[in-house]
Design a protein around this motif. Structure first.
Motif, PDB file in Angstrom:
ATOM      1  N   GLN A  13     -66.376   3.373 -27.708  1.00  0.00           N
ATOM      2  CA  GLN A  13     -66.396   1.900 -27.536  1.00  0.00           C
ATOM      3  C   GLN A  13     -64.891   1.346 -27.034  1.00  0.00           C
ATOM      4  OE1 GLN A  13     -67.715  -0.927 -30.229  1.00  0.00           O
ATOM      5  NE2 GLN A  13     -66.774  -2.655 -29.130  1.00  0.00           N
ATOM      6  N   ASP A  14     -63.914   1.552 -27.684  1.00  0.00           N
ATOM      7  CA  ASP A  14     -62.780   1.313 -27.145  1.00  0.00           C
ATOM      8  C   ASP A  14     -61.551   1.996 -28.205  1.00  0.00           C
ATOM      9  OD1 ASP A  14     -62.683  -0.438 -29.522  1.00  0.00           O
ATOM     10  OD2 ASP A  14     -62.974  -2.052 -28.542  1.00  0.00           O
ATOM     11  N   VAL A  15     -60.239   1.948 -28.021  1.00  0.00           N
ATOM     12  CA  VAL A  15     -59.145   2.131 -28.735  1.00  0.00           C
ATOM     13  C   VAL A  15     -58.164   0.847 -28.988  1.00  0.00           C
ATOM     14  CG1 VAL A  15     -57.159   3.896 -29.056  1.00  0.00           C
ATOM     15  CG2 VAL A  15     -59.359   4.713 -27.721  1.00  0.00           C
ATOM     16  N   ILE A  16     -58.063   0.692 -30.367  1.00  0.00           N
ATOM     17  CA  ILE A  16     -57.067  -0.478 -30.746  1.00  0.00           C
ATOM     18  C   ILE A  16     -55.853   0.204 -31.334  1.00  0.00           C
ATOM     19  CG2 ILE A  16     -56.803  -2.542 -32.036  1.00  0.00           C
ATOM     20  CD1 ILE A  16     -59.162  -2.758 -30.170  1.00  0.00           C
ATOM     21  N   TRP A  17     -54.582  -0.132 -30.847  1.00  0.00           N
ATOM     22  CA  TRP A  17     -53.722   0.536 -30.908  1.00  0.00           C
ATOM     23  C   TRP A  17     -52.371  -0.456 -31.367  1.00  0.00           C
ATOM     24  CZ3 TRP A  17     -49.046  -0.296 -28.214  1.00  0.00           C
ATOM     25  CH2 TRP A  17     -49.418  -0.615 -26.882  1.00  0.00           C
ATOM     26  N   ASN A  18     -52.436  -1.670 -31.216  1.00  0.00           N
ATOM     27  CA  ASN A  18     -51.408  -2.628 -31.529  1.00  0.00           C
ATOM     28  C   ASN A  18     -51.751  -3.622 -32.455  1.00  0.00           C
ATOM     29  OD1 ASN A  18     -53.668  -3.757 -30.279  1.00  0.00           O
ATOM     30  ND2 ASN A  18     -52.466  -5.031 -28.648  1.00  0.00           N
ATOM     31  N   VAL A  19     -52.579  -3.280 -33.431  1.00  0.00           N
ATOM     32  CA  VAL A  19     -52.827  -4.033 -34.697  1.00  0.00           C
ATOM     33  C   VAL A  19     -52.592  -3.389 -35.800  1.00  0.00           C
ATOM     34  CG1 VAL A  19     -54.868  -5.309 -35.749  1.00  0.00           C
ATOM     35  CG2 VAL A  19     -54.683  -5.286 -33.492  1.00  0.00           C
ATOM     36  N   PRO A  20     -51.490  -3.730 -36.679  1.00  0.00           N
ATOM     37  CA  PRO A  20     -51.277  -3.048 -38.003  1.00  0.00           C
ATOM     38  C   PRO A  20     -52.274  -2.709 -38.701  1.00  0.00           C
ATOM     39  CG  PRO A  20     -49.582  -4.627 -37.443  1.00  0.00           C
ATOM     40  CD  PRO A  20     -50.965  -4.972 -36.611  1.00  0.00           C
ATOM     41  N   GLY A  21     -52.340  -1.641 -39.370  1.00  0.00           N
ATOM     42  CA  GLY A  21     -53.473  -1.297 -40.487  1.00  0.00           C
ATOM     43  C   GLY A  21     -52.912  -1.574 -41.882  1.00  0.00           C
ATOM     44  N   PRO A  22     -53.549  -1.358 -42.950  1.00  0.00           N
ATOM     45  CA  PRO A  22     -53.042  -1.379 -44.122  1.00  0.00           C
ATOM     46  C   PRO A  22     -51.936  -0.523 -44.683  1.00  0.00           C
ATOM     47  CG  PRO A  22     -55.228  -0.429 -44.265  1.00  0.00           C
ATOM     48  CD  PRO A  22     -55.028  -0.639 -42.951  1.00  0.00           C
ATOM     49  N   GLU A  23     -51.779   0.595 -44.178  1.00  0.00           N
ATOM     50  CA  GLU A  23     -50.732   1.582 -44.487  1.00  0.00           C
ATOM     51  C   GLU A  23     -49.662   1.707 -43.318  1.00  0.00           C
ATOM     52  OE1 GLU A  23     -50.870   3.129 -47.281  1.00  0.00           O
ATOM     53  OE2 GLU A  23     -52.685   1.973 -47.773  1.00  0.00           O
ATOM     54  N   GLY A  24     -49.524   0.689 -42.680  1.00  0.00           N
ATOM     55  CA  GLY A  24     -48.614   0.709 -41.417  1.00  0.00           C
ATOM     56  C   GLY A  24     -49.042   0.812 -40.000  1.00  0.00           C
ATOM     57  N   LEU A  25     -48.655   1.508 -39.052  1.00  0.00           N
ATOM     58  CA  LEU A  25     -48.943   1.676 -37.388  1.00  0.00           C
ATOM     59  C   LEU A  25     -50.235   2.527 -37.703  1.00  0.00           C
ATOM     60  CD1 LEU A  25     -48.572   1.142 -34.698  1.00  0.00           C
ATOM     61  CD2 LEU A  25     -47.246   3.162 -34.584  1.00  0.00           C
ATOM     62  N   ALA A  26     -51.462   1.957 -37.131  1.00  0.00           N
ATOM     63  CA  ALA A  26     -52.750   2.612 -37.306  1.00  0.00           C
ATOM     64  C   ALA A  26     -53.252   2.530 -35.799  1.00  0.00           C
ATOM     65  CB  ALA A  26     -53.745   1.695 -38.083  1.00  0.00           C
ATOM     66  N   VAL A  27     -53.978   3.525 -35.471  1.00  0.00           N
ATOM     67  CA  VAL A  27     -54.768   3.631 -34.153  1.00  0.00           C
ATOM     68  C   VAL A  27     -56.346   3.570 -34.656  1.00  0.00           C
ATOM     69  CG1 VAL A  27     -55.374   4.883 -31.956  1.00  0.00           C
ATOM     70  CG2 VAL A  27     -52.968   4.654 -33.006  1.00  0.00           C
ATOM     71  N   ARG A  28     -57.108   2.935 -33.957  1.00  0.00           N
ATOM     72  CA  ARG A  28     -58.399   2.616 -34.098  1.00  0.00           C
ATOM     73  C   ARG A  28     -59.203   3.318 -33.274  1.00  0.00           C
ATOM     74  NH1 ARG A  28     -55.818  -1.510 -36.525  1.00  0.00           N
ATOM     75  NH2 ARG A  28     -56.490  -2.174 -38.506  1.00  0.00           N
ATOM     76  N   PHE A  29     -59.968   4.298 -33.259  1.00  0.00           N
ATOM     77  CA  PHE A  29     -60.990   4.938 -32.290  1.00  0.00           C
ATOM     78  C   PHE A  29     -62.324   4.369 -32.685  1.00  0.00           C
ATOM     79  CE2 PHE A  29     -57.346   7.471 -31.830  1.00  0.00           C
ATOM     80  CZ  PHE A  29     -57.544   7.778 -30.767  1.00  0.00           C
ATOM     81  N   ARG A  30     -62.812   3.466 -31.679  1.00  0.00           N
ATOM     82  CA  ARG A  30     -64.165   2.967 -32.198  1.00  0.00           C
ATOM     83  C   ARG A  30     -65.261   3.376 -31.343  1.00  0.00           C
ATOM     84  NH1 ARG A  30     -63.908  -2.571 -30.896  1.00  0.00           N
ATOM     85  NH2 ARG A  30     -65.467  -3.111 -32.624  1.00  0.00           N
ATOM     86  N   PHE A  31     -66.375   3.895 -31.986  1.00  0.00           N
ATOM     87  CA  PHE A  31     -67.428   4.701 -31.299  1.00  0.00           C
ATOM     88  C   PHE A  31     -68.906   3.880 -31.575  1.00  0.00           C
ATOM     89  CE2 PHE A  31     -64.089   7.681 -32.173  1.00  0.00           C
ATOM     90  CZ  PHE A  31     -64.148   8.447 -30.995  1.00  0.00           C
ATOM     91  N   VAL A  32     -69.437   3.871 -30.626  1.00  0.00           N
ATOM     92  CA  VAL A  32     -71.205   3.510 -30.643  1.00  0.00           C
ATOM     93  C   VAL A  32     -71.983   4.722 -30.940  1.00  0.00           C
ATOM     94  CG1 VAL A  32     -72.880   2.232 -29.633  1.00  0.00           C
ATOM     95  CG2 VAL A  32     -70.419   1.524 -29.263  1.00  0.00           C
ATOM     96  N   ALA A  33     -72.922   4.422 -32.046  1.00  0.00           N
ATOM     97  CA  ALA A  33     -73.761   5.787 -32.261  1.00  0.00           C
ATOM     98  C   ALA A  33     -75.200   4.862 -32.919  1.00  0.00           C
ATOM     99  CB  ALA A  33     -73.013   6.629 -33.486  1.00  0.00           C
ATOM    100  N   PRO A  34     -75.888   4.656 -31.894  1.00  0.00           N
ATOM    101  CA  PRO A  34     -77.029   4.080 -32.165  1.00  0.00           C
ATOM    102  C   PRO A  34     -77.894   4.673 -33.387  1.00  0.00           C
ATOM    103  CG  PRO A  34     -76.608   4.154 -29.813  1.00  0.00           C
ATOM    104  CD  PRO A  34     -75.722   5.080 -30.458  1.00  0.00           C
ATOM    105  N   GLN A  35     -78.042   5.944 -33.509  1.00  0.00           N
ATOM    106  CA  GLN A  35     -78.695   6.473 -34.563  1.00  0.00           C
ATOM    107  C   GLN A  35     -78.274   6.324 -35.870  1.00  0.00           C
ATOM    108  OE1 GLN A  35     -79.348  10.604 -33.420  1.00  0.00           O
ATOM    109  NE2 GLN A  35     -80.548  10.269 -31.745  1.00  0.00           N
ATOM    110  N   ILE A  36     -77.138   5.577 -36.311  1.00  0.00           N
ATOM    111  CA  ILE A  36     -76.771   5.337 -37.535  1.00  0.00           C
ATOM    112  C   ILE A  36     -77.675   3.938 -38.101  1.00  0.00           C
ATOM    113  CG2 ILE A  36     -74.835   6.565 -37.642  1.00  0.00           C
ATOM    114  CD1 ILE A  36     -73.194   3.670 -37.354  1.00  0.00           C
ATOM    115  N   ALA A  37     -78.283   3.306 -37.076  1.00  0.00           N
ATOM    116  CA  ALA A  37     -78.954   2.113 -37.631  1.00  0.00           C
ATOM    117  C   ALA A  37     -79.616   2.060 -38.627  1.00  0.00           C
ATOM    118  CB  ALA A  37     -79.808   1.746 -36.287  1.00  0.00           C
ATOM    119  N   ARG A  38     -79.634   0.911 -39.463  1.00  0.00           N
ATOM    120  CA  ARG A  38     -80.471   0.635 -40.786  1.00  0.00           C
ATOM    121  C   ARG A  38     -81.806   0.858 -40.595  1.00  0.00           C
ATOM    122  NH1 ARG A  38     -76.095  -3.190 -42.561  1.00  0.00           N
ATOM    123  NH2 ARG A  38     -77.056  -4.422 -40.910  1.00  0.00           N
TER     124      ARG A  38
END
Length: 111
Positions: A13-38
């Protein structure tokens, strides 16, 4: 689509790299996976967790150099539908895992 061990369809979906995480500098890789739906999904968390580790090792780690300063944490998330970053989406199924990059490995952290 990105290949994962379960064979489910997964797309970046996207990559977020400019928002700090709880442990300092974090890079977030966000994926869409429709088959995990409840409702109607076929991939439970236990299976998705293996896919998440695989995505960290084979997708996120090789791309870290593209993001400037090296992060102290990689966060991999999967959602059954696109969700804008930082917004609440109670109807969405979402899984998140955090990892420490160390010696070309993703070391799982417990949230």
């Amino acid at each position: 689509m990105i290949a994962v061990p379960s064979g489910q369809p997964v797309a970046l979906q996207d990559v977020i790299w400019n928002v700090p995480g709880p442990e300092g500098l974090a890079v977030r890789f966000r994926f869409v996976a429709p088959q995990i739906a409840r409702e109607g999904g076929t991939i439970p968390y236990e299976v998705a967790a293996e896919d998440i580790l695989h995505l960290c090792q084979t997708y996120a780690l090789p791309r870290l150099a593209e993001f400037g300063p090296q992060p102290t944490q990689i966060i991999i998330s999967m959602s059954d539908q696109p969700v804008p970053f930082g917004e609440s989406a109670p109807q969405a199924t979402q899984f998140f895992e955090a990892f420490t990059p160390q010696d070309d490995l993703c070391i799982w952290e417990i949230f």
